[in-house]
Design a protein around this motif. Structure first.
Motif, PDB file in Angstrom:
ATOM      1  N   ASP A  20       0.815  -1.229   0.000  1.00  0.00           N
ATOM      2  CA  ASP A  20       0.000   0.000   0.000  1.00  0.00           C
ATOM      3  C   ASP A  20       0.844   1.273   0.000  1.00  0.00           C
ATOM      4  N   MET A  21       2.158   1.125  -0.252  1.00  0.00           N
ATOM      5  CA  MET A  21       3.035   2.298  -0.174  1.00  0.00           C
ATOM      6  C   MET A  21       3.940   2.320  -1.412  1.00  0.00           C
ATOM      7  N   PRO A  22       3.420   2.790  -2.560  1.00  0.00           N
ATOM      8  CA  PRO A  22       4.200   2.738  -3.798  1.00  0.00           C
ATOM      9  C   PRO A  22       5.357   3.736  -3.789  1.00  0.00           C
ATOM     10  N   VAL A  23       6.546   3.248  -4.175  1.00  0.00           N
ATOM     11  CA  VAL A  23       7.719   4.131  -4.294  1.00  0.00           C
ATOM     12  C   VAL A  23       8.449   3.817  -5.602  1.00  0.00           C
ATOM     13  N   HIS A  24       9.175   4.799  -6.105  1.00  0.00           N
ATOM     14  CA  HIS A  24      10.087   4.529  -7.221  1.00  0.00           C
ATOM     15  C   HIS A  24      11.211   3.646  -6.686  1.00  0.00           C
ATOM     16  N   ARG A  25      11.601   2.653  -7.475  1.00  0.00           N
ATOM     17  CA  ARG A  25      12.504   1.623  -6.961  1.00  0.00           C
ATOM     18  C   ARG A  25      13.908   2.133  -6.667  1.00  0.00           C
ATOM     19  N   LEU A  26      14.319   3.194  -7.318  1.00  0.00           N
ATOM     20  CA  LEU A  26      15.638   3.760  -7.026  1.00  0.00           C
ATOM     21  C   LEU A  26      15.463   4.859  -5.983  1.00  0.00           C
ATOM     22  N   GLY A  27      15.963   4.587  -4.777  1.00  0.00           N
ATOM     23  CA  GLY A  27      15.812   5.527  -3.673  1.00  0.00           C
ATOM     24  C   GLY A  27      17.117   6.240  -3.345  1.00  0.00           C
ATOM     25  N   TYR A  28      17.167   6.791  -2.147  1.00  0.00           N
ATOM     26  CA  TYR A  28      18.354   7.517  -1.696  1.00  0.00           C
ATOM     27  C   TYR A  28      18.655   7.115  -0.252  1.00  0.00           C
ATOM     28  N   PRO A  86       6.460  16.383   0.884  1.00  0.00           N
ATOM     29  CA  PRO A  86       5.517  16.275  -0.242  1.00  0.00           C
ATOM     30  C   PRO A  86       4.755  14.950  -0.188  1.00  0.00           C
ATOM     31  N   LYS A  87       3.566  14.966  -0.717  1.00  0.00           N
ATOM     32  CA  LYS A  87       2.712  13.768  -0.727  1.00  0.00           C
ATOM     33  C   LYS A  87       3.436  12.621  -1.439  1.00  0.00           C
ATOM     34  N   GLY A  88       3.391  11.437  -0.836  1.00  0.00           N
ATOM     35  CA  GLY A  88       3.972  10.255  -1.482  1.00  0.00           C
ATOM     36  C   GLY A  88       5.441  10.022  -1.171  1.00  0.00           C
ATOM     37  N   LEU A  89       6.073  10.949  -0.439  1.00  0.00           N
ATOM     38  CA  LEU A  89       7.477  10.751  -0.068  1.00  0.00           C
ATOM     39  C   LEU A  89       7.548   9.851   1.164  1.00  0.00           C
ATOM     40  N   VAL A  90       8.253   8.728   1.038  1.00  0.00           N
ATOM     41  CA  VAL A  90       8.382   7.769   2.145  1.00  0.00           C
ATOM     42  C   VAL A  90       9.756   7.932   2.791  1.00  0.00           C
TER      43      VAL A  90
END
Length: 290
Positions: A20-28, A86-90
């Motif tokens: 339930d927590m979509p993220v772009h696969r390349l993170g930091y 920002p919205k969606g930032l995990v």
């Protein structure tokens, strides 16, 4: 190089942590925005904040930190640079490793200590809830059931959304899952260090995020004239971009979190999302890595 004018982490695809927590696969990974030995303040505090803000501008919406980075420094800088988020930032953080000085780390996962650290992380990160909290290490002196028991309580109180583990083997994940739902595992892993292949397979089977720390390959493979170096030159990319691109290719549950304190290096890392090789080329590189 395959930098950077059009670099965006969205090109790495999406994984939904915990479903339930979509993220772009390349993170930091925010370990490097601290002082030498992951100790104290960075040389350039404003520069560190600039890197964090630029990561978000480049489409990064998964940032990984820990209470022990600094200690406290990385979390505090993230809160100062990015909150309100920002919205969606995990923002993922960890606790369970204590610091005795530069490059010194010792596991402590007593329940009352972990509870304190969660509260402190919330304060520094300026959050009401931690989206992904990870047990940084299992403490050999404390049963994992006790360590995670207090975390379950904090999750029920709404202070933690999802829980992950770090540096574990499959039997330890099984043990933890009897206490609490586990959504991610963070282990050391890259193309030249694949000792946790069994853990990656476990994560694939159970749809857990696998977050490889130390994601960029080292050693002979990366040397001038080596397989990675040759392929990098062919694709107008760097060896570190190729290391990250391989991780993204290796598994759909893989979430690499390369870290840096430099804007230029950050752009290079994010550029890895655009690097695409054929299956045959990857196979050749994997063979060379054995």
């Amino acid at each position: 190089m395959a930098t950077q004018t059009n670099a965006n982490a969205s090109a790495s695809g999406i994984f939904s942590i915990g479903g339930d927590m979509p993220v772009h696969r390349l993170g930091y990974g925010a370990m490097r925005i601290t002082g030498k030995g992951i100790w104290g303040e960075p040389k350039d505090i404003e520069g560190a904040k600039k890197v964090l803000r630029h990561a978000v501008e480049l489409g990064v919406n998964f940032i990984d930190t820990a209470d022990s980075y600094g200690p406290e420094v990385s979390e505090r800088l993230i809160g100062e640079a990015l909150a309100p988020y920002p919205k969606g930032l995990v923002i993922a953080t960890k606790a369970g490793l204590t610091r005795q000085g530069p490059d010194k780390w010792l596991p402590v996962a007593r329940p009352e200590y972990l509870q304190q650290q969660v509260e402190m992380s919330l304060r520094r990160l300026k959050l009401e809830r931690i989206d992904l909290w990870q047990l940084h290490r299992i403490d050999p002196k404390v049963p994992v059931e006790e360590s995670l028991g207090v975390i379950k309580k904090l999750q029920e109180e709404g202070k933690i959304r999802h829980v992950g583990l770090s540096e574990v083997k499959p039997h330890e994940i099984d043990q933890a899952r009897k206490v609490i739902e586990i959504v991610s595992v963070q282990n050391q892993y890259n193309i030249s260090d694949r000792r946790h292949e069994d853990v990656l397979e476990y994560c694939e089977k159970n749809n857990l995020a696998f977050i490889p720390w130390f994601p960029v390959a080292a050693g002979k493979l990366t040397e001038s004239g080596g397989a990675l170096d040759a392929a990098a030159k062919r694709h107008n990319a760097t060896v570190s971009q190729l290391s990250l691109a391989w991780l993204l290719h290796r598994s759909p549950v893989m979430l690499p979190i390369p870290g840096t304190s430099s804007v230029e290096h950050l752009e290079e890392n994010v550029g890895a999302a655009n690097v695409k090789l054929s299956d045959a080329e990857w196979k050749e590189i994997e063979e060379a890595a054995k």
